[in-house]
Write an enzyme that holds these catalytic residues in place. Structure first.
Site, PDB file in Angstrom:
ATOM      1  N   CYS A  73       1.006  -1.182   0.082  1.00 46.03           N
ATOM      2  CA  CYS A  73      -0.085  -0.163  -0.238  1.00 46.03           C
ATOM      3  C   CYS A  73       0.491   0.674   0.233  1.00 46.03           C
ATOM      4  O   CYS A  73       1.439   1.559   0.938  1.00 46.03           O
ATOM      5  CB  CYS A  73      -0.780   0.167   1.255  1.00 46.03           C
ATOM      6  N   CYS A 184      -1.599   4.171  -6.120  1.00 47.82           N
ATOM      7  CA  CYS A 184      -2.124   3.208  -5.572  1.00 47.82           C
ATOM      8  C   CYS A 184      -2.007   1.638  -5.717  1.00 47.82           C
ATOM      9  O   CYS A 184      -2.639   1.746  -6.818  1.00 47.82           O
ATOM     10  CB  CYS A 184      -3.464   3.943  -5.036  1.00 47.82           C
TER      11      CYS A 184
HETATM   12  N1  DGL Z   1      -4.343   0.758  -2.083  1.00 45.76           N
HETATM   13  C1  DGL Z   1      -4.203   1.520  -0.452  1.00 45.76           C
HETATM   14  C2  DGL Z   1      -2.321   2.725  -1.605  1.00 45.76           C
HETATM   15  O1  DGL Z   1      -2.135   2.425  -1.868  1.00 45.76           O
HETATM   16  C3  DGL Z   1      -5.069   2.558  -0.395  1.00 45.76           C
HETATM   17  C4  DGL Z   1      -5.805   2.977  -0.548  1.00 45.76           C
HETATM   18  C5  DGL Z   1      -7.014   3.186   1.108  1.00 45.76           C
HETATM   19  O2  DGL Z   1      -6.627   4.475   0.437  1.00 45.76           O
HETATM   20  O3  DGL Z   1      -7.162   2.580   1.765  1.00 45.76           O
HETATM   21  O4  DGL Z   1      -2.286   3.501  -1.365  1.00 45.76           O
END
Ligand code: DGL
Length: 240
Positions: A73, A184
């Site tokens: 993430c 993201c």
């Molecule tokens: N998948 C996450 C990222 O790469 C974030 C998504 C969320 O806001 O929870 O930033």
């Protein structure tokens, strides 16, 4: 050699794209994937709330005996990886928007238009801004923080087609882009919608994200510390 599993977490399903890259590079390793759905999305939370979750997820995976943790993430990495590396004596691999490879590719283009999509929390982090300013010297490049896109994707995992209109609306102001950076991991799940939009504009774009870089880094760290699994059988994944 170390047969313990590798932990990997995200606020939801976005990190599955990272898991898939890691499994391609390290096919014999076992993984435990933790989806922190109850606290999703991370991108709209305060830094201290995100840091708390990042810490709790990592602790949980380490308590389960993981030999390393992938923070799948960008938001969690930018907010919390420094804290994790200071606190835990295990290898941590984070996700970074692929600014460097995207800007290296941009050198081949005449006046490239670069757009980086990420969460609101990522866009305000010093770590992210330092990376962006270091590699992205194009005055026309823009960062586009998205308030609801990760949530929208998470809520339509089984039918991303339903959000095609919303995604096209988000992309319309950037219809002249040549290069898209997906900062993201959730956005990678709908990479095809990004590609379709630009094809419909008669403008095929190059899309970059950090998954391969993270998977290679994981392999490098495990190799360096002699922590690869001795197993020669296809690895398994446990989902939490
Ligand atoms: N998948 C996450 C990222 O790469 C974030 C998504 C969320 O806001 O929870 O930033």
């Amino acid at each position: 050699m170390n047969a313990a599993p590798i932990g990997i977490f995200d606020s939801g399903a976005g990190g599955l794209t990272t898991l898939s890259a890691c499994r391609r590079i390290l096919p014999f390793e076992n993984f435990i994937y933790l989806s922190d759905q109850e606290f999703a999305p991370y991108g709209n939370k305060s830094d201290s709330q995100i840091a708390e979750r990042v810490f709790a997820c990592s602790q949980r995976l380490l308590d389960l005996g993981c030999k390393a943790v992938v923070v799948a993430c960008n938001t969690a990495t930018n907010v919390g990886i420094k804290l994790l590396r200071t606190h835990f004596a295990r290898p941590f691999v984070g996700l970074e928007p692929a600014v460097k490879p995207a800007c290296e590719y941009a050198q081949q283009l005449d006046r490239p238009q670069i757009v980086l999509f990420c969460t609101q929390a990522t866009a305000r982090q010093e770590k992210f801004l330092a990376l962006y300013q270091k590699y992205c010297a194009y005055p026309s490049a823009v960062v586009s923080p998205q308030k609801d896109l990760a949530r929208l994707i998470e809520n339509h995992l089984l039918c991303p087609e339903k959000i095609r209109g919303e995604v096209y609306k988000i992309l319309t102001p950037y219809k002249n882009a040549d290069i898209i950076i997906l900062g993201c991991t959730h956005y990678i799940l709908i990479q095809h919608l990004f590609q379709d939009f630009y094809l419909s504009q008669g403008r095929p774009v190059r899309v970059f994200h950090g998954n391969l870089g993270a998977a290679n880094r994981l392999k490098y760290l495990l190799t360096q510390d002699s922590m690869l699994t001795p197993s020669q059988k296809p690895g398994k994944v446990c989902f939490m």
